[in-house]
Design an enzyme around this catalytic site. Structure first.
Site, PDB file in Angstrom:
ATOM      1  N   LYS A   1      -0.416  14.827 -10.676  1.00 44.74           N
ATOM      2  CA  LYS A   1       0.354  14.219 -11.763  1.00 44.74           C
ATOM      3  C   LYS A   1       1.405  15.194 -12.303  1.00 44.74           C
ATOM      4  O   LYS A   1       2.486  14.774 -12.733  1.00 44.74           O
ATOM      5  CB  LYS A   1      -0.579  13.755 -12.878  1.00 44.74           C
ATOM      6  CG  LYS A   1      -1.436  12.557 -12.496  1.00 44.74           C
ATOM      7  CD  LYS A   1      -0.583  11.347 -12.115  1.00 44.74           C
ATOM      8  CE  LYS A   1      -1.407  10.102 -11.870  1.00 44.74           C
ATOM      9  NZ  LYS A   1      -0.599   8.910 -11.553  1.00 44.74           N
TER      10      LYS A   1
ATOM     11  N   ASN B   1       2.812   2.578 -10.601  1.00 47.83           N
ATOM     12  CA  ASN B   1       1.525   2.626 -11.283  1.00 47.83           C
ATOM     13  C   ASN B   1       0.353   2.966 -10.354  1.00 47.83           C
ATOM     14  O   ASN B   1      -0.644   3.526 -10.806  1.00 47.83           O
ATOM     15  CB  ASN B   1       1.260   1.267 -11.950  1.00 47.83           C
ATOM     16  CG  ASN B   1      -0.146   1.158 -12.492  1.00 47.83           C
ATOM     17  OD1 ASN B   1      -0.516   1.805 -13.466  1.00 47.83           O
ATOM     18  ND2 ASN B   1      -0.974   0.330 -11.842  1.00 47.83           N
TER      19      ASN B   1
ATOM     20  N   TYR C   1      -6.394  15.903  -9.066  1.00 50.73           N
ATOM     21  CA  TYR C   1      -5.721  14.819  -9.778  1.00 50.73           C
ATOM     22  C   TYR C   1      -4.657  15.362 -10.717  1.00 50.73           C
ATOM     23  O   TYR C   1      -3.515  14.878 -10.732  1.00 50.73           O
ATOM     24  CB  TYR C   1      -6.748  14.009 -10.568  1.00 50.73           C
ATOM     25  CG  TYR C   1      -6.134  12.911 -11.407  1.00 50.73           C
ATOM     26  CD1 TYR C   1      -5.625  11.759 -10.805  1.00 50.73           C
ATOM     27  CD2 TYR C   1      -6.037  13.029 -12.795  1.00 50.73           C
ATOM     28  CE1 TYR C   1      -5.033  10.758 -11.564  1.00 50.73           C
ATOM     29  CE2 TYR C   1      -5.461  12.029 -13.558  1.00 50.73           C
ATOM     30  CZ  TYR C   1      -4.962  10.898 -12.938  1.00 50.73           C
ATOM     31  OH  TYR C   1      -4.377   9.908 -13.691  1.00 50.73           O
TER      32      TYR C   1
ATOM     33  N   ASP D   1       0.880  -1.167   0.000  1.00 49.04           N
ATOM     34  CA  ASP D   1       0.000   0.000   0.000  1.00 49.04           C
ATOM     35  C   ASP D   1       0.915   1.214   0.000  1.00 49.04           C
ATOM     36  O   ASP D   1       1.597   1.489   0.990  1.00 49.04           O
ATOM     37  CB  ASP D   1      -0.876  -0.025   1.255  1.00 49.04           C
ATOM     38  CG  ASP D   1      -1.827   1.168   1.355  1.00 49.04           C
ATOM     39  OD1 ASP D   1      -1.698   2.104   0.522  1.00 49.04           O
ATOM     40  OD2 ASP D   1      -2.683   1.167   2.254  1.00 49.04           O
TER      41      ASP D   1
END
Length: 264
Positions: free
Chosen positions: A190, A91, A186, A64
């Site tokens: 990134k 990922n 989000y 995790d």
């Protein structure tokens, strides 16, 4: 063929979606041994058994990336059993902002934002997408330093939506495409991951490591709530697999998709 004679790859968040598809494609190359990372041990074991019923080429690894103890236990296990890692694919990721977006669509009247709830959304997203990738990379750096199947490779699974270049280019589909559903949480996580990619690419340049970021594009998976607009995980995994299998003359410090370089 034993695991020690093959390229050992750890893929986080790989029990489904793009990570699972990347593992599946790597297995077809025959000389890769997959450590299939999953937050849930049961889900990971099930996915590993589906990919490789023989158990000769895939091992489920419970990890995790939002839990430091979990990361360290995974690193300790791999150190004890294999003593090295050749490829790390960061990922694992979340877009918890989707719940807020759907809630806004359902509310006809504009309501005052719950600032505490929004702050938590930011924290949770960055905890996985940025901090998780960073801490996982740090934890596995000692194992990557012992890579046998060189060069050592690190792939950060980023997103086109994190590109500042695409967001500020009027000719880009990402310029107006996200005007209503901008997903700042989000996207910014990134964007930050992209800088992390450049940091590690520079840090390990002298060692010849290949450190890159990949843009999978919108994918029909649990991550996107199986959006009909998304493409298959297999398509989105293609560039991730390419970067995970780079040779000594491969690129490093780049942000790309299967069509080539993407603007930072």
């Amino acid at each position: 063929m034993t695991s020690t004679s093959r390229t050992i790859v750890l893929i986080t968040g790989a029990n489904q979606g793009i990570g699972y598809a990347a593992a599946e494609q790597l297995l077809k190359q025959n000389n890769y041994y997959i450590l299939l990372g999953s937050r849930n041990a049961e889900n990971g074991a099930k996915a590993a058994a589906e990919l490789d019923p023989s158990g000769e080429s895939v091992e489920p690894i419970t990890i995790d990336v939002a839990d430091d103890d979990s990361i360290q236990k995974a690193a300790d296990h791999i150190t004890s059993k294999y003593g090295r890692l050749d490829v790390l694919v960061n990922n694992a990721g979340i877009n918890n902002e989707l719940a807020l977006y759907w809630k806004q669509l359902e509310n006809e009247e504009e309501t005052k934002p719950d600032l505490a709830a929004l702050r938590q959304v930011y924290r949770d997203a960055y905890e996985v997408n940025l901090f998780g990738a960073a801490i996982t990379t740090e934890a596995f750096t000692p194992l990557l330093e012992k890579a046998v199947m060189k060069p050592a490779r690190i792939v950060f699974v980023s997103s086109h939506t994190g590109s500042i270049g695409l967001r500020t280019d009027p000719s880009s589909p990402f310029y107006e495409k996200m005007s209503q559903a901008s997903f700042p949480v989000y996207r910014s996580s990134k964007t930050a991951m992209n800088m992390l990619t450049l940091h590690y690419a520079a840090k390990f340049k002298e060692q010849g490591w290949k450190v890159n970021a990949s843009c999978p594009n919108l994918t029909k998976s649990a991550f996107s709530r199986f959006s009909d607009l998304g493409r298959s995980p297999a398509e989105s995994a293609v560039n991730i697999v390419r970067l995970a299998t780079l040779s000594e003359d491969g690129e490093s410090g780049q942000y790309s998709d299967e069509n080539g370089v993407v603007a930072w």
